[in-house]
Design an enzyme around this catalytic site. Structure first.
Site, PDB file in Angstrom:
ATOM      1  N   GLU A  48      -2.434  -8.678   3.327  1.00 25.76           N
ATOM      2  CA  GLU A  48      -2.460  -9.395   4.927  1.00 25.76           C
ATOM      3  C   GLU A  48      -4.476  -9.335   5.184  1.00 25.76           C
ATOM      4  O   GLU A  48      -4.317  -9.520   6.793  1.00 25.76           O
ATOM      5  CB  GLU A  48      -2.106  -8.644   5.990  1.00 25.76           C
ATOM      6  CG  GLU A  48      -2.453  -6.792   6.515  1.00 25.76           C
ATOM      7  CD  GLU A  48      -2.021  -6.131   5.218  1.00 25.76           C
ATOM      8  OE1 GLU A  48      -1.542  -6.231   3.725  1.00 25.76           O
ATOM      9  OE2 GLU A  48      -2.081  -5.179   6.220  1.00 25.76           O
ATOM     10  N   CYS A  93       0.551  -1.193   0.081  1.00 33.49           N
ATOM     11  CA  CYS A  93      -0.114   0.075   0.168  1.00 33.49           C
ATOM     12  C   CYS A  93       0.726   1.553   0.653  1.00 33.49           C
ATOM     13  O   CYS A  93       1.458   0.961  -1.023  1.00 33.49           O
ATOM     14  CB  CYS A  93      -1.192  -0.290   1.016  1.00 33.49           C
ATOM     15  SG  CYS A  93      -2.516   1.106   0.850  1.00 33.49           S
ATOM     16  N   HIS A 139      -3.772  -5.051   0.164  1.00 32.83           N
ATOM     17  CA  HIS A 139      -3.081  -5.491   1.222  1.00 32.83           C
ATOM     18  C   HIS A 139      -3.666  -7.012   1.483  1.00 32.83           C
ATOM     19  O   HIS A 139      -4.493  -7.840   1.870  1.00 32.83           O
ATOM     20  CB  HIS A 139      -4.359  -5.016   2.450  1.00 32.83           C
ATOM     21  CG  HIS A 139      -4.057  -3.485   2.490  1.00 32.83           C
ATOM     22  ND1 HIS A 139      -3.292  -3.039   3.639  1.00 32.83           N
ATOM     23  CD2 HIS A 139      -4.774  -2.407   1.600  1.00 32.83           C
ATOM     24  CE1 HIS A 139      -3.179  -1.364   3.330  1.00 32.83           C
ATOM     25  NE2 HIS A 139      -3.959  -1.449   2.349  1.00 32.83           N
TER      26      HIS A 139
END
Lengths: 258, 206
Positions: free
Chosen positions: B185, B79, B183
């Site tokens: 994650e 990001c 993202h």
């Protein structure tokens, strides 16, 4: 193309799933984390945990739920209920939530939105609102009024005006819950949802009334919602996440299949 | 040991939680010397390039990253981290690190129904084979939250793209560097596979 999101809402009281939610799968009663995990594994796009714990001295139980969710569920989730200050918000974000959800506290003190937005970024701040259809008046020109405390308290605030103000104050997303539709399972309030989606430049999550995949289809197309909140249709096991998404995909709505 | 770079931009703990879940050792650090000695580096972040870059320079993280990149240390940008890796960002007209040549542009979409930030799940359009994406099936969607996107000058740095009004690069890379606008994650099991593959990645020495 960006997918329309299916968001599941879980009410948590004293660390347990709220009793008002009647689960078919009885072994999961009481644990919001295992239910959330099952939804995650079945392809839910996002989760909302709403803390309805009455006493403030039990707030830490919610933080424990949040950190357990964050340790094993790797999709965005927001947490709301009882967040009254930037400090309250910070605690749930540090525990692992992606976003905070403010509602009544923001009605009482709108600066909470701007303070949280400045501290964490607009993408972290979700403004939730409970909306009641009322006769149009000079103060409520849209015919939709903001209410709090589950609809028991009227505010005399116009819902569309409040949404625009919330956006201006720095909210990154809106949850629009229709008190009239909530719990009916007869479909979302399409007119309200579309008015909201056309009034603001931030995503709108429709809430209240979703009972069938067709209802989700309606609110994500005609209602112009970016996401739909579902609770009972998943909780009761009436439809699986996959069934809902396959239905939407067949009808041409972009969804994330897993 | 993997270092997750801390420069006070957003929630870094979500990356750590994902690595903990995968059983991969990591530490969150803002110390240039620790970063320099790391076996692998993750450069995440959410927020504003204009306020992040001065912190990075002040702490010497910029030169530590540049040295690690030259030395062949595997680096994963996420990001805002990905944006800062490029030369310049339109966000506050900020000069960035320039590990990959190119700019960071703001979405300027003609369709008014497309909201900015681009937030939610969107499909990864893989343009180049990459070992970090080896477990990502065609059609997989990843989670995005951003108003700016990376635009490397060299098209060969584009590993995957995404469509949102325009087609934009969402995974870029060069040698021992791989960087995503989405993202991993927060992108479910498919996202986690990228982190897992990063922890085992042995880029070819150059």
């Amino acid at each position: 193309m960006l997918s329309k999101r299916i968001v599941s809402c879980l009410d948590v009281r004293d660390g347990n799933l709220a009793k008002s939610v009647k689960f078919v799968n009885t072994k999961d009663i009481g644990d919001p984390v295992s239910t959330a995990k099952r939804y995650y594994e079945n392809g839910i796009d996002e989760l909302v945990f709403y803390d309805i714990t009455a006493s403030s001295d039990k707030r830490d139980i919610m933080l424990d739920v949040v950190s357990r969710v964050a340790a094993q569920i790797f999709i965005p989730f927001s947490v709301g209920g009882g967040l009254r200050s930037v400090d309250d918000c910070k605690k749930v974000l540090l525990a692992g939530a992606e976003k905070v959800n403010v509602n009544t506290a923001a009605v009482a003190r709108p600066e909470l939105i701007s303070e949280a937005s400045a501290a964490f970024g607009a993408q972290c701040v979700v403004l939730s609102m409970d909306v009641l259809a009322v006769p149009k008046s000079t103060s409520i020109t849209s015919g939709y009024e903001i209410v709090t405390h589950g609809g028991r308290t009227r505010t005399a605030m116009d819902a569309i005006a409040w949404a625009k103000r919330g956006e201006k104050l720095g909210a990154g997303e809106l949850v629009v819950n229709s008190i009239d539709a909530d719990g009916t399972k007869e479909g979302y309030e399409l007119r309200l949802t579309r008015m909201m989606a056309e009034a603001v430049g931030i995503p709108v999550i429709a809430s209240g009334g979703g009972g069938t995949p067709e209802h989700l289809y309606q609110v994500l197309t005609e209602g112009k919602a970016d996401a739909a909140l579902v609770a009972s249709i998943l909780h009761y096991g009436e439809y699986s996440i996959r069934e809902v998404k396959e239905y939407l995909k067949k009808k041409g709505v972009p969804v994330r299949m897993t | 040991m993997i270092s997750i770079i801390d420069y006070k931009a957003g929630n870094l703990t979500s990356v750590k939680r994902a690595l903990d879940f995968l059983g991969i050792e990591c530490t969150i650090t803002g110390e240039a010397n620790v970063i320099r000695k790391s076996q692998r580096i993750i450069f995440p972040g959410v927020g504003n390039a204009a306020s992040a870059v001065p912190v990075i320079r002040e702490r010497g993280i910029d030169s530590a990253l540049a040295e690690a990149f030259r030395a062949g240390t595997p680096i994963l940008g996420i990001c805002l981290g990905t944006q800062i890796i490029l030369s310049r960002s339109e966000e506050g007209d900020t000069e960035c690190l320039g590990l990959i040549k190119g700019n960071v542009a703001r979405f300027n979409l003609s369709d008014p129904s497309l909201k900015v930030p681009h937030m939610g799940w969107n499909e990864l359009l893989i343009r180049q084979k990459h070992v970090l994406l080896k477990d990502v099936a065609p059609g997989t969607q990843m989670y995005f939250v951003h108003s700016f996107y990376p635009l490397p000058s060299d098209a060969s740095a584009v590993i995957a793209e995404c469509e949102y009004g325009i087609t934009f690069p969402c995974a870029i890379g060069a040698r021992n560097l791989f960087a995503t606008q989405f993202h991993p994650e927060k992108s479910g099991p498919a996202g986690l596979s990228i982190l897992k593959n990063f922890a085992a990645w042995e880029p070819e020495k150059c």
